[in-house]
Each structure stands twice: as C-alpha cells, then as structure tokens.
Design a protein around this motif. Structure first.
Motif, PDB file in Angstrom:
ATOM      1  N   TYR A   1       0.835  -1.202   0.000  1.00  0.00           N
ATOM      2  CA  TYR A   1       0.000   0.000   0.000  1.00  0.00           C
ATOM      3  C   TYR A   1       0.873   1.257   0.000  1.00  0.00           C
ATOM      4  CZ  TYR A   1      -4.863   1.191   0.169  1.00  0.00           C
ATOM      5  OH  TYR A   1      -6.118   1.566  -0.198  1.00  0.00           O
TER       6      TYR A   1
ATOM      7  N   GLN B   1      -4.107   1.494  -8.276  1.00  0.00           N
ATOM      8  CA  GLN B   1      -5.263   1.460  -7.387  1.00  0.00           C
ATOM      9  C   GLN B   1      -5.839   0.049  -7.289  1.00  0.00           C
ATOM     10  OE1 GLN B   1      -6.414   3.744  -5.495  1.00  0.00           O
ATOM     11  NE2 GLN B   1      -5.908   5.738  -6.326  1.00  0.00           N
TER      12      GLN B   1
ATOM     13  N   THR C   1      -6.619  -2.026  -4.014  1.00  0.00           N
ATOM     14  CA  THR C   1      -7.947  -2.539  -3.684  1.00  0.00           C
ATOM     15  C   THR C   1      -7.872  -4.029  -3.339  1.00  0.00           C
ATOM     16  OG1 THR C   1      -8.785  -0.987  -5.308  1.00  0.00           O
ATOM     17  CG2 THR C   1     -10.321  -2.614  -4.489  1.00  0.00           C
TER      18      THR C   1
ATOM     19  N   LEU D   1      -6.143  -4.480  -0.080  1.00  0.00           N
ATOM     20  CA  LEU D   1      -6.957  -3.960   1.018  1.00  0.00           C
ATOM     21  C   LEU D   1      -8.074  -4.945   1.360  1.00  0.00           C
ATOM     22  CD1 LEU D   1      -7.263  -1.474   2.828  1.00  0.00           C
ATOM     23  CD2 LEU D   1      -8.975  -0.658   1.240  1.00  0.00           C
ATOM     24  N   MET D   2      -8.644  -5.563   0.326  1.00  0.00           N
ATOM     25  CA  MET D   2      -9.678  -6.568   0.576  1.00  0.00           C
ATOM     26  C   MET D   2      -9.081  -7.748   1.332  1.00  0.00           C
ATOM     27  SD  MET D   2     -11.770  -6.717  -2.939  1.00  0.00           S
ATOM     28  CE  MET D   2     -12.553  -5.314  -3.650  1.00  0.00           C
TER      29      MET D   2
ATOM     30  N   PHE E   1     -14.591 -11.302   1.279  1.00  0.00           N
ATOM     31  CA  PHE E   1     -14.619 -11.060  -0.165  1.00  0.00           C
ATOM     32  C   PHE E   1     -14.260 -12.330  -0.951  1.00  0.00           C
ATOM     33  CE2 PHE E   1     -13.665  -6.782   1.460  1.00  0.00           C
ATOM     34  CZ  PHE E   1     -14.660  -6.073   0.810  1.00  0.00           C
TER      35      PHE E   1
ATOM     36  N   LEU F   1     -11.967 -13.630  -7.975  1.00  0.00           N
ATOM     37  CA  LEU F   1     -12.102 -12.172  -8.061  1.00  0.00           C
ATOM     38  C   LEU F   1     -10.790 -11.482  -7.695  1.00  0.00           C
ATOM     39  CD1 LEU F   1     -13.997  -9.729  -8.425  1.00  0.00           C
ATOM     40  CD2 LEU F   1     -14.376  -9.814  -5.965  1.00  0.00           C
TER      41      LEU F   1
ATOM     42  N   GLN G   1      -7.829 -12.603  -8.116  1.00  0.00           N
ATOM     43  CA  GLN G   1      -6.874 -12.736  -9.222  1.00  0.00           C
ATOM     44  C   GLN G   1      -7.150 -11.705 -10.310  1.00  0.00           C
ATOM     45  OE1 GLN G   1      -6.568 -16.826 -10.543  1.00  0.00           O
ATOM     46  NE2 GLN G   1      -6.853 -17.598  -8.476  1.00  0.00           N
TER      47      GLN G   1
ATOM     48  N   ILE H   1      -8.617  -8.700  -9.994  1.00  0.00           N
ATOM     49  CA  ILE H   1      -8.224  -7.341  -9.583  1.00  0.00           C
ATOM     50  C   ILE H   1      -6.711  -7.247  -9.499  1.00  0.00           C
ATOM     51  CG2 ILE H   1      -8.569  -5.533  -7.870  1.00  0.00           C
ATOM     52  CD1 ILE H   1     -11.090  -6.900  -7.016  1.00  0.00           C
TER      53      ILE H   1
END
Lengths: 240, 204, 620
Positions: free
Chosen positions: C229, C278, C282, C285-286, C297, C308, C310, C312
């Motif tokens: 991050y 970003q 994301t 962060l998830m 998630f 999902l 993978q 992102i």
C-alpha cells in the motif's frame, strides 16, 4: 550515402535465413518436452509449441542478425571516431510494413491457437467422469457411476475420454500430469472441469501446480493408466 | 500594480494550473479504486442464476444520508462562489454548514448504517463478517467514509485559514481544491448509493 | 550527527509510532469490550501509524503542516546550511536530482537484498532433495524475493524518471517538489514493513498472495499488504507528478513530439502507474480486511470468490510489467542514437508504440489466469489481446535495429548494456506469445518456463537498461568517469551468465519443473534436470558477482575517477549542454528548442539557452 546498402541487405538476408535454422535447432535442444505424449491432447499442444518455436527462431534471427550485422559492418573503425552515421530518420513504408506484417502473423497464430484450444477442450460423447478433490496436501478421487468409494491414487482406462470434475477443500490447487500436458486449477467454492484422454498405458505422477502452502512441492498422487479390463478389475476390487 | 506583483500573480496562476491538473489526475486515479469496488459489488452480489441481488437494508437511512450529502455539496459550491466574489462571511458560513452536513452524513453511516453504536430502536444490522453482503457494504461505505473524513478535515483546515484571511478573491486555490474534492466524494456516493441500496432483487 | 539525519528521526518515529498504534488498537479493543489481543488488527494499526509517523519524523510533511496552519513556505533549493552537504541525501530534500539519486541508491540496495534472497534458494535448487533450506523458509523467500525486487524496480524507475525528466525537458524541478520528496520517502517505511514481515511469519503464497492461502497464513501477510500500500502510494503520487511535469513544464518550442524519447516512455508508464496501482491497492486492502475484520470477499463460505482477487490483482500486475520495462525501453531508444551517431529511426512510431503497449496492457490481464477456472470463452479474447502486444513491441525492435543500421557504432559500456538489453528483452519478448496462446499455456503455465520468460523481460527491460543508464549518466551525476575496464568486465560476466540462467530456467520448465517448489523430481527431462539446475545456479551467482563489480566501480570512481567533461558522449540532449556535475540550479537560463532531439549528423542544435533571460528561474 557512403554505404552500399544493397550488398549489406543481401548478406544480412542470407544470414537471417541461416540463423533461423540455427536458432530453431538450438531451441529444439534447449526446450525438451517430455518424451511421452500421454494423452490425445499432448500431440496437439506439442505441435503448437513447435510452431511457436519457429516463430521465435524466425523473429529472433531477424532482429539478432540485423543487430549483429550492424555491430560488425557499421562499427566505427579506427580513424572514424569523429564520424557521424548516415543521416536518415525514418521510412513510412518500412514502419507500416513492420506493423502490418506482425499483425498478420499475430492473426494467424491467434487462429491456430483458437483451433488448438477448441481441439483440446472439445467434449467427447462417451466421457467418463472422475471427481478430483484437492486438499492440503493430498488428492482424492471418486468414480461416480462406478460405486461409492474414494481413492488416493487415480486409475483410469486407456483411450477413454475423461471429464475431471474438480473441487478444492481449502486453498487453490492445480491438476497437472506432465505427460498429459494440460492443467487446470482447483478453486474452493466452485467446480472446475478438465477434459483429457489418456492414450499411453503406464504409471505417471499427478503434481499440484499451484502454490498451496507448506508441502506444495510434495503434493503428488500416483496416476495409473491401464487397459479397460484391468480397470474393470480394479473397480471390482475397490467395491469389495 | 507593480511589475513585481504582476509577476507574483502570474506565478500563482501557473502554480494553480499545475495544481488543478494534479488534482484531476488524482481523481482519475481514484476512479480506479472506486471502480474496483463497484465491480466487486456487481461480481459478488449475484445469485446462482446470475441475477443481480442486494441485501434488504433500511431504505430511509440510505435516502436521508444521500440527501444530506447532496445538500452539503450545494453549500460547498455556495462557499466557493462567495470567496471568489470576496464575500468572506458568506464563505465561512456556507463552509461551516458543509462541514456540519458532512459530519451528519458520517454519523448517519456509522450509527444507523453500520450500527457501531447500539441504539434500542434499531434491531438488526449487517455486520462486516456477514458474508459478501457485509464485506461489500463495509468495503464500499468504509472506503467512502475515509474520504468523507478526509474531506471534513480539509474543510476544518480551510475554515480556520479562512478566518485568518488566508484566502482572497484572486488567491483561493485551497478553497477550490477542498470544493472539488468534496464534490468528487459526493459524486462517488451518487454511484455507490444505488449500487448498494437500489439495484437488484432484495434478498433476505 | 546521526540525529541530524531525517532518516534517523524517521526510523525512531516509525518505531515509536508502531508501538503507539498497537497500544491504541488494544485500548480501543478493550473499550469496545473485545479481547485485548488480536494480532491481525493490532499489527495493522501499528504498521499503518508507524508508516505515517516515519513520514512525519523524516520531515516530508513539514511544509504541508505549515500550509494547514495558513503559512506559506518558500521552496529553498540547495544543501542544508547548518549541516554537512551529504546529509541532504539522508533527509527530506526537494531537489529532483537529490531525490532521483535517493531513489536509485535505494533501488540498488533493494535489488541486492532481493537478489540475495534468490541466491539462497537458487543454491538450494542446485540439487534435488532438501539440503540446507527448510520448506517453509523456501516458500517465504520466493515471495520476499519477488516483492523486494519489484520494489527495487519501481524505485529504479522512479530514480531514472525523477533525475532525468526535468533535465531532459529543461525544467528547473518537478511540478510538485514536496510531493516528490513524499513519494520517495514513503517507500522507506514500505520497504521496512516488507522486510519486517519476514519476522512475523512471512508470507508463503508467493508474491501473488492468492487467497485463500494468503487469508489463512501468518500475520506477516498484513505487513506485506501494508508495505505494498505504501509503495503503491508512492507510485501513484510519483506518476501524477511526472505527468504534470511533462505536460506543463516544457520550454518554448518543445512540443510533445520533440521531447527526448525517454520522456514518452515515462509518460506512458505514468499513465499506467496512476491508474492501475489502485487495483492492487484494492485487492490487497480486501485481503487485509478479510484477515483483520472477517470481511469475506474471497471466502466461498459466505459467497465470496477467490478468482475475483486474481482478476483485480492482475488488472494491476500485468500493466505493472510495462511499468517495469517501458522506461528501460525508453533508455534503449535514448542511448542507441548517441552511440550509433544517427537519428532515432521512426521517433513518432517509437513514442506512440509506448502508449499503445500501455493501453493494450490494460486488456490482457486474463492471460495470467488461463487455468484459473474463469469463463472458458473469455480466454480467447485475452489471448488475442495479448498477442497484439507483440505488434507495438515489434515496432520498437525494428526501429532500434534500423537506428543502428548505417551508423558509426561505438561500444563504451553503456552501449554494450544497451545491446545486451535488446538481446535479453528479445528473448523475454519472443517467449511471450507461446505463453499467451491458451493451449500451449495449459502446459507451460506455472512452470519454470514462465520464470525464465519474465526474468528475461525484466532483466532486458529493466536491469540491463538501468545499468546502461547508470554508466551513461554517471559522469553527469558525479562529474567523474567510471572505470571502463571494470564496466566492460561487468558486462561480459553478466550477459552470458544471464543468457545461461534464463535459458536454463526455460529448459527445466519445459522438462516439467513446476514453479515455487523447493524440491523436484530428478528423473524429469531424462535425468538431465539436475545438471541444468546446477548451471542455472552457477549463472545466478555470476550475475551477483558482476553486480558487486559494478557497485565497486561506482563507489571508487565517484572518488578517484577521471574528471568528466560536460558532454563526453557528444549527446544532443539538454542535460549534456550544462556542466558536469549538474549545478544546484540545473539551467542558467531558460531553454529554447531550435531543432530535433536526435538529428545526429546535422549541424544545428536541439536546444539553446536563452541567455537574455539568464537568471530568470521558473517559479513554483
């Protein structure tokens, strides 16, 4: 222009052809696919890889030879330290050519790739379903339609199209038998499918190909491809 | 106006032009963060047949906080217009209202939407651990709330500086930045609100 | 003395901030009626507070805090008045040249740390069976190696871009000097968190950190997520700064098709960094909140979907590859004309091909997931899109060799590395289509072939060009020449060693060697796999040795090297028209563009200084 480009182009062109063959030969030695083509899918995939090797050899030779040729032929020789190169800064025809020709090559390889993919994933009429379950760090197999039992080794009849219906208990895994070439991940929460038709009798190894924790390297299972009658006998043995 | 002062104004204008571009590029970047969250929502909130679903939420809470946030944007705009026209009192009052509405929005989210503070007349809340509904609601509103909190902090800073006459008709980039940031956060909610509250079949 | 350095203060603040954050988290938990200790939450809050405390301690936000209090702070350039000049490299400094060097040196440091991790497990892989490395340790080292070198590459890209872009476009500094310093320093707590994660159990799912494995492992993952991050924040802010600089701060007459070609590469790179970063933020962060707060998630139990993540993740991580290589390709395009004494062939085509690669790069992430189990039919458009990347990349290759054709080539070390970069990147690039084609990828996916492929692209696209850039601009940075013999020695060790290593990796991959395994079946490849692994290991150690030679060369030459003239390479680029080393205020007078950047062979200049405006510096 001081340089005789026609002569240079001729020499470089010959060298490109020669080096395409040389690089192809080197790559053939450097990229040794497993000798056993254990499934109906293997040959198609091996051929596709072979075709790509030719592409690598041809395009690689083109760039490397022109680069190498320039290094030798257009180096600043003693006494030329202050000289500048020939002044030209572009050529529309050439730029368009080396945009359009790769585009065509890409299109061809795209079509070939799509065809081979269709071929290796095509459903067959008489598929036998095997349920594969992956968990840290072992494999389980079930044979719906042949009775209620689970095994830790996979036994399948030769030349029988298989539909592997796969699920993971804990984390991601991936089903891979090197000799069969094809590979598919197992994902917790969903059922993934893999189609493969073993064509060689023998004992192979199933290896997990997706990092799944501590003993990932050792997440193996024996795979035996046997004759139909041996398979039937094995099934009966399991049912007892 | 002396030559030096004219030069200084020119320098300020150039700097503001760069700042403005930087700010918009930042928004462009953030688009991918909020877009990613929206995609997550539409990827995860589907049933077995692929229909888009949503949890059953208290529609009143959603509507009220949305109206509050939209209203705050109106006052933020008033505030910026006021400083550009040199009406300092107007500027401060509008800014104060914006900040206040921002805090009301936050309280609405934290108390009524998240249920972090137990109130006797609110019965059931989705928590962050309640499957994909909880995860996505808290992910989206949480990320948005972080931006609102930053925005309120920004407003407080601008308000304090405004009282000390830091901003003038010609030089108020700070106010402008605060305003466009606030509008941006507001705009994000305009996409988030229907995604969370309105779109899809409600499932219990 | 030590306490005068911003870095020291930053580290102390970070340590204190981490403890403070942990305590606050525990007190908050206690007040909320929860159990005092939850390592996930406590370490996350601690790491976060610690990271921002570092920024406070190092002084990167001092000016902004003043602004918040309504005070304008003038931008003062130059070495600190009350401290020795060298301390500015260890403190917050707003000069882009200092920041560029801070980036580059940190990059080399991280590169060596990351490389050392690789040498450890490469030694283990020299033979089948387990020798000295435990399985758990191996699984952690691979991920750590991955992220350490990725951070190093991002830092190196930032270093080259920050040092060179303002000089190349004749700007006094970057558009936002304070943001620039912030964007550099945020990497330091990021890197520390990354390395510290090893002490909290590490992360054992490789650099990709796929859930569910990553949501189940030790708390070290949280430090990884936080570290990325911070590093990602640096990418976003740095790229934003570069975009504004390139778009608004060019001198009179320098339209976009007259900037040095490296700036085009940076432009394309920055567009990717600004947006795609970003996505990994994301995704991580998830992952972080799934671990810390139980937000499912990716947990199939509550309807979540591991795939999902993978999607992102790769939406960033594929374009990120172009972040790693495009600046390097820009360096190649920049250096070839200088040493070929010939104009860059097809400037516009090369410039636009960078942009094309960047844009197509957003549509190809699915090729990392051909076996992951997403929709069968989507694999074909992803395959076609990926193959299309070959077209703009091909334009670059052909333009490069056309630039050399008919030149008068000279071969000092930077040129050697440029040629090495082309050859290595060619290997990496050409092994791409075979992986982009779904059917062949079904075999090669997650094998060592992939490892060989991406090491070739990253060495050809980053490491070799970075070395070329270091040798090329070394005289401009230090005012002294590097040692040519040692430079050539470095090249002649590293290049063959790399070819051997990369092809060795591909060989064992086609034999059936999986990625990320500590131990392999020695019977693979007809029993030849061990020999290939041994060669690969030896080659890897030779690369390490050659890097040490480079470091020795750089350190000693900076002290005792021959004094460099202003323009030893007879380059036309603006930075070579000013003295070496570059003075504090780079340009004595604003630039004016009067010609083309790469018209070698013509008499007229590219840029001249507008002496009538001398002393008039650009303001911020």
């Amino acid at each position: 222009m001081r340089s005789n480009y026609r002569r240079h182009f001729l020499y470089a062109g010959i060298l490109v052809v020669v080096f395409t063959l040389v690089i192809q030969w080197i790559l053939d030695l450097s990229l040794p696919l497993p000798a056993i083509q254990g499934s109906a899918q293997s040959a198609a995939i091996d051929n596709l890889i072979g075709q790509h090797v030719w592409l690598i050899a041809g395009a690689g030779a083109l760039v490397l030879v022109i680069m190498g040729y320039s290094i030798v032929a257009f180096r600043a020789r003693p006494g030329e330290e202050d000289e500048e190169g020939d002044y030209f800064h572009g050529h529309y025809g050439l730029e368009i050519a080396w945009t359009v020709i790769p585009l065509i090559v890409v299109a061809i390889y795209g079509v070939i790739g799509t065809q081979v993919l269709a071929q290796v994933t095509a459903p067959q009429d008489n598929e036998m379903t095997v349920e594969v379950e992956g968990l840290q760090w072992s494999w389980r197999f079930a044979y719906p339609g042949h009775g209620e039992f689970q095994t830790t080794e996979m036994v399948v009849p030769v030349n029988q199209p298989l539909l592997l219906s796969m699920s993971a208990v804990d984390v991601l895994h991936s089903f891979w038998v090197v000799e069969w070439r094809v590979k598919q991940d197992l994902v917790p929460g969903i059922v993934t499918e893999l189609r493969v038709t073993p064509t060689e009798v023998g004992e192979f190894q199933l290896r997990c190909a997706e990092l799944c924790g501590l003993r990932h390297a050792y997440m193996l299972a024996d795979v035996r491809v046997v004759l139909q009658e041996d398979f039937d006998a094995w099934i009966n043995e399991q049912l007892e | 106006m002396s030559a030096l002062a004219a030069d200084a104004i020119e320098v300020y204008r150039t700097a503001t032009r760069n700042n403005r571009m930087g700010m918009w590029l930042f928004f462009f970047s953030e688009l991918f963060l909020f877009g990613g969250l929206l995609i997550t929502r539409f990827a995860l909130w589907v049933d077995e047949d692929g229909h888009i679903i949503r949890p059953e939420l208290d529609q009143n809470v959603g509507l009220i906080v949305t109206v509050v946030l939209l209203a705050s944007s109106y006052f933020m705009n008033r505030s910026e217009v006021a400083i550009a026209n040199g009406r300092k009192r107007d500027f401060l009052v509008s800014l104060w209202i914006t900040g206040f509405l921002g805090v009301v929005f936050l309280l609405g989210v934290v108390i009524f939407e998240w249920g972090l503070i137990q109130l006797p007349f609110i019965e059931h809340h989705i928590g962050p651990t309640d499957g994909v509904f909880g995860a996505v609601i808290f992910g989206m509103t949480g990320m948005h709330a972080i931006h609102v909190i930053t925005g309120v902090a920004f407003i407080v800073v601008v308000w304090r500086n405004g009282r000390r006459d830091v901003y003038t008709e010609e030089r108020h980039w700070g106010v402008e930045a605060c305003a466009i940031y606030w509008h941006y956060v507001d705009l994000v909610w305009i996409f988030f609100y229907p995604a969370i509250y309105l779109i899809g079949h409600a499932v219990h | 003395m030590l306490m005068q350095l911003g870095l020291t203060r930053g580290l102390i603040y970070q340590a204190a901030g981490t403890v403070l954050g942990m305590v606050v988290a525990m007190v908050w938990r206690l007040l909320a009626g929860m159990e005092l200790w939850d390592q996930e939450v406590v370490f996350v809050v601690g790491g976060l507070v610690g990271g921002f405390s570092f920024m406070w301690g190092v002084g990167a936000i001092d000016d902004w805090l003043e602004w918040c209090r309504g005070k304008a702070t003038p931008l003062v350039h130059g070495p600190p008045r009350d401290k020795p000049a060298w301390t500015r490299y260890f403190s917050t400094d707003y000069n882009h040249k200092v920041i560029g060097i801070q980036y580059s040196v940190t990059s080399l440091l991280m590169l060596m740390i990351g490389g050392s991790f690789a040498l450890i497990f490469r030694a283990e892989l020299a033979q089948a069976d387990l020798q000295f490395l435990g399985i758990g340790m191996y699984n952690k080292l691979i991920g750590l190696h991955g992220w350490a070198v990725i951070a190093a590459i991002l830092l190196g890209v930032g270093g080259m871009a920050n040092y060179l872009v303002p000089l190349m476009i004749g700007a006094e500094d970057m558009a936002f000097p304070r943001l620039n310093a912030f964007a550099f320093w945020i990497n330091v707590p990021g890197a520390l968190l990354l390395l510290a994660s090893a002490f909290l159990g590490g992360f054992d799912a490789g650099w990709t950190a796929y859930p569910p494995l990553s949501t189940q492992g030790s708390v070290g993952y949280q430090f990884l997520f936080l570290a990325i991050y911070f590093v990602g924040l640096s990418s976003i802010l740095g790229s934003l700064n570069l975009l504004v600089t390139i778009l608004t701060m060019r001198p009179k007459g320098m339209d976009l098709f007259r900037i040095p070609i490296f700036c085009w590469a940076v432009l394309a790179t920055s567009l990717i960094q600004l947006t795609a970063t970003q996505a990994i933020g994301t995704a991580f962060l998830m992952g972080l909140s799934e671990r810390a707060l139980g937000m499912g998630f990716f947990d199939p139990e509550g309807g979540g979907n591991p795939i999902l993540f993978q999607h992102i993740f790769w939406f960033y991580s594929h374009p990120a590859v172009y972040v790693f290589v495009l600046p390097g390709l820009g360096i190649i395009s920049e250096l070839l004309p200088v040493f070929s004494r010939k104009p860059l062939f097809g400037y516009r085509w090369i410039a636009l091909s960078s942009l094309a690669i960047a844009l197509v790069g957003f549509l190809v992430w699915g090729h990392h997931m051909f076996t992951s189990g997403y929709s069968q039919y989507l694999r074909i458009p992803f395959m076609i899109a990926t193959l299309l990347v070959a077209v703009p990349t091909g334009v670059k290759f052909f333009s490069w060799v056309a630039t050399m054709w008919g030149g008068r080539l000279r071969f000092p070390t930077p040129m050697l590395f440029t040629l090495g970069a082309i050859s290595v990147f060619l290997l990496g690039g050409l092994t791409g289509p075979i992986l982009a084609t779904v059917a062949s990828d079904l075999y090669l996916h997650d094998t060592y072939f992939v490892v060989g492929h991406f090491h070739a692209t990253l060495f050809g696209g980053f490491v070799f060009p970075f070395c070329a850039a270091i040798y090329f601009w070394f005289p401009k940075i230090t005012g002294r020449m590097y040692n040519e013999t040692l430079g050539k020695l470095h090249f002649y060790i590293m290049t063959p060693a790399f070819w051997l290593m990369s092809i060795g990796q591909m060989t064992v991959g086609t034999m059936g060697m999986r990625r990320r395994i500590v131990d392999y079946d020695p019977t693979l490849g007809g029993g030849l796999i061990e020999a290939r692994h041994l060669e690969t290991t030896i080659a890897a150690f030779l690369i390490g040795l050659s890097i040490l030679i480079m470091i020795y060369n750089l350190v000693t030459s900076a002290e005792i090297g021959v004094r460099a003239p202003a323009n030893p390479w007879r380059s036309r680029s603006p930075e070579w028209q000013i003295p070496s080393p570059v003075p504090e205020h780079s340009f004595a007078a604003p630039l004016q563009v009067v010609g083309e950047p790469y018209d070698y062979g013509l008499e007229e200049e590219y840029v001249v200084m507008d002496e009538s405006q001398a002393g008039h510096t650009q303001a911020h």
